[in-house]
Design a protein around this motif. Structure first.
Motif, PDB file in Angstrom:
ATOM      1  N   PRO A  45       0.522 -10.000   8.146  1.00 45.01           N
ATOM      2  CA  PRO A  45      -0.887  -9.605   8.321  1.00 45.01           C
ATOM      3  C   PRO A  45      -1.040  -8.292   9.095  1.00 45.01           C
ATOM      4  N   THR A  46      -0.194  -8.078  10.094  1.00 47.85           N
ATOM      5  CA  THR A  46      -0.252  -6.823  10.847  1.00 47.85           C
ATOM      6  C   THR A  46       0.145  -5.656   9.960  1.00 47.85           C
ATOM      7  N   LEU A  47       1.205  -5.829   9.184  1.00 51.99           N
ATOM      8  CA  LEU A  47       1.648  -4.764   8.290  1.00 51.99           C
ATOM      9  C   LEU A  47       0.581  -4.453   7.236  1.00 51.99           C
ATOM     10  N   GLU A  48      -0.100  -5.474   6.747  1.00 49.97           N
ATOM     11  CA  GLU A  48      -1.186  -5.254   5.788  1.00 49.97           C
ATOM     12  C   GLU A  48      -2.303  -4.425   6.412  1.00 49.97           C
ATOM     13  N   LYS A  49      -2.634  -4.702   7.671  1.00 49.05           N
ATOM     14  CA  LYS A  49      -3.676  -3.934   8.360  1.00 49.05           C
ATOM     15  C   LYS A  49      -3.233  -2.490   8.579  1.00 49.05           C
ATOM     16  N   LEU A  50      -1.979  -2.305   8.925  1.00 50.34           N
ATOM     17  CA  LEU A  50      -1.458  -0.951   9.111  1.00 50.34           C
ATOM     18  C   LEU A  50      -1.490  -0.177   7.788  1.00 50.34           C
ATOM     19  N   CYS A  51      -1.075  -0.825   6.719  1.00 47.55           N
ATOM     20  CA  CYS A  51      -1.098  -0.177   5.406  1.00 47.55           C
ATOM     21  C   CYS A  51      -2.526   0.180   5.003  1.00 47.55           C
ATOM     22  N   ALA A  52      -3.464  -0.710   5.263  1.00 50.91           N
ATOM     23  CA  ALA A  52      -4.868  -0.430   4.950  1.00 50.91           C
ATOM     24  C   ALA A  52      -5.343   0.792   5.739  1.00 50.91           C
ATOM     25  N   ALA A  53      -4.945   0.882   6.984  1.00 51.35           N
ATOM     26  CA  ALA A  53      -5.329   2.041   7.799  1.00 51.35           C
ATOM     27  C   ALA A  53      -4.760   3.327   7.214  1.00 51.35           C
ATOM     28  N   PHE A  54      -3.536   3.254   6.699  1.00 54.62           N
ATOM     29  CA  PHE A  54      -2.907   4.429   6.094  1.00 54.62           C
ATOM     30  C   PHE A  54      -3.435   4.707   4.688  1.00 54.62           C
ATOM     31  N   GLY A  55      -4.178   3.755   4.127  1.00 58.64           N
ATOM     32  CA  GLY A  55      -4.701   3.928   2.777  1.00 58.64           C
ATOM     33  C   GLY A  55      -3.643   3.744   1.710  1.00 58.64           C
ATOM     34  N   ILE A  56      -2.651   2.887   1.990  1.00 57.19           N
ATOM     35  CA  ILE A  56      -1.585   2.628   1.026  1.00 57.19           C
ATOM     36  C   ILE A  56      -1.422   1.123   0.843  1.00 57.19           C
ATOM     37  N   SER A  57      -0.783   0.752  -0.246  1.00 56.59           N
ATOM     38  CA  SER A  57      -0.492  -0.655  -0.500  1.00 56.59           C
ATOM     39  C   SER A  57       0.860  -1.010   0.121  1.00 56.59           C
TER      40      SER A  57
END
Length: 101
Positions: A45-57
Motif C-alpha cells: 500500500p505504501t509503494l502504491e501511494k508513492l507510485c501514485a505520487a510519481f504518476g506511475i503504475s
C-alpha cells in the motif's frame, strides 16, 4: 537498482525533498524517512501511494513500462475524468477524439 534506490531516483529526478514526497503521497514524513534511515522496504500500500505520487503504475516502477511523468494539469484532468459517470465519459469521449483529429 533496488526498490529504495528506485524511489530515491524518482524523487531526485523531480527535485523533491522527503517532505515533498510524503506530502504528494499522502504519507507521514516519518514513514518515508524510515524507509531510507532504517533501510526498510515499503509495504505494497505504501509503494502504491508513492507510485501514485510519481504518476506511475507499479508496472512502470518495476520497469515493465517506460516511465511517463504527468504534469499537474494532466493529473488534474485525469482526476476529473475519474469523477465522471460512465454515461458522462461515453458522451465526452467522441468530443475529445474529434478534437484530436
Amino acid at each position: 537498482m533496488n526498490i529504495l534506490e528506485r524511489i530515491d531516483k524518482l524523487r531526485n529526478d523531480r527535485g523533491w525533498s522527503i517532505h515533498k514526497l510524503s506530502k504528494e503521497a499522502g504519507l507521514k514524513q516519518s514513514t518515508v524517512n524510515n524507509l531510507f534511515e532504517r533501510n526498510n522496504l515499503p509495504t505494497l500500500p505504501t509503494l502504491e501511494k508513492l507510485c501514485a505520487a510519481f504518476g506511475i503504475s507499479l508496472a512502470e516502477f518495476f520497469g515493465e513500462c517506460k516511465e511517463q511523468v504527468l504534469t499537474r494539469e494532466q493529473k488534474s484532468l485525469l482526476n476529473e475524468w475519474d469523477k465522471l459517470t460512465m454515461e458522462q465519459k461515453k458522451n465526452l469521449l467522441p468530443i475529445l477524439i474529434k478534437g484530436i483529429n
